[in-house]
Design an enzyme around this catalytic site. Structure first.
Site, PDB file in Angstrom:
ATOM      1  N   HIS A 291       1.765   1.050   2.766  1.00 35.03           N
ATOM      2  CA  HIS A 291       1.884   1.780   4.021  1.00 35.03           C
ATOM      3  C   HIS A 291       1.649   0.837   5.201  1.00 35.03           C
ATOM      4  CE1 HIS A 291       1.336   5.311   1.408  1.00 35.03           C
ATOM      5  NE2 HIS A 291       1.882   6.009   2.393  1.00 35.03           N
TER       6      HIS A 291
ATOM      7  N   LYS B  31      -2.761   2.821   8.644  1.00 37.97           N
ATOM      8  CA  LYS B  31      -3.178   3.925   7.774  1.00 37.97           C
ATOM      9  C   LYS B  31      -4.627   3.714   7.344  1.00 37.97           C
ATOM     10  CE  LYS B  31      -1.925   6.602   3.675  1.00 37.97           C
ATOM     11  NZ  LYS B  31      -2.103   7.886   4.383  1.00 37.97           N
TER      12      LYS B  31
END
Length: 230
Positions: A128, A132
């Site tokens: 990600h 995040k």
């Protein structure tokens, strides 16, 4: 995510009655509940620490809530207690993307097929964007739960946080002879927002606490009936 949910909801003909942001983080649950009165449903894409208070506020206001935030499940028993105590309604999920829900089901079947093949080792990888907060992702945790249960043993999970990666999850089975991988790659966050709106329509009028993947088929069926009636 909140802005994207709001835009899609408006495009679908829904009215945004209330928007809460970081400036509201210190407000008490009772205060938030008063602000929520008159809303049909709330959708929460905030941060993990605020989920219990947001859920309590919705329960006090009698407003069902959809929680797309991840990283808070250690507090799920307390949230369930609050929702039950106030006869509230909540649906939560590691990932509201329809594609990810299908990925879970494909992964479960693959794990069943590899269960008795000792020559193959299963593994999970996820990546990600660097902002995040949680690692591994909620989606990877749910995928691990599904696969480990089907295989009957633990599976390693590796996480990467870099750049602007929107979200990639990979389930692999590796042997000396070859490797088989199944991959879900998110191209944008619209799939998450669209799924949360489908869940929001479903939870209205219900009571209790639900996990999205467990009621996914029922939600899709309800949505199909709505589309047929139009």
């Amino acid at each position: 995510m909140g802005q994207l949910v709001g835009r899609l909801a408006t495009e679908q003909g829904q009215k945004i009655a209330l928007t809460l942001d970081i400036e509201d983080a210190d407000r008490r649950a009772e205060d938030l509940a008063t602000a929520l009165l008159g809303c049909d449903v709330a959708i929460d894409f905030s941060i993990a620490d605020t989920v219990p208070k947001n859920a309590e506020a919705c329960a006090l206001a009698g407003v069902p809530i959809v929680v797309g935030t991840t990283g808070w499940l250690a507090q799920l028993p307390e949230v369930q207690r609050v929702m039950t105590g106030h006869d509230g309604a909540l649906i939560y999920g590691a990932n509201f993307s329809v594609g990810v829900q299908m990925f879970y089901r494909i992964a479960a079947r693959a794990a069943e097929l590899f269960r008795d093949l000792d020559s193959y080792d299963g593994f999970i990888e996820e990546a990600h964007h660097k902002r995040k907060r949680d690692a591994p992702s909620g989606t990877a945790i749910q995928l691990h739960k599904i696969v480990a249960e089907k295989l009957g043993h633990e599976v390693p999970v590796a996480s990467t946080r870099a750049g602007y990666i929107p979200g990639t999850h990979r389930l692999g089975f590796d042997s000396a002879a070859d490797q088989i991988t199944l991959t879900h790659e998110a191209r944008s966050r619209e799939g998450f927002a669209a799924g949360a709106l489908v869940a929001a329509r479903w939870i209205v009028g219900r009571k209790g606490v639900y996990e999205f993947s467990e009621v996914f088929e029922e939600i899709v069926t309800a949505q199909r009936h709505r589309d047929t009636e139009k």
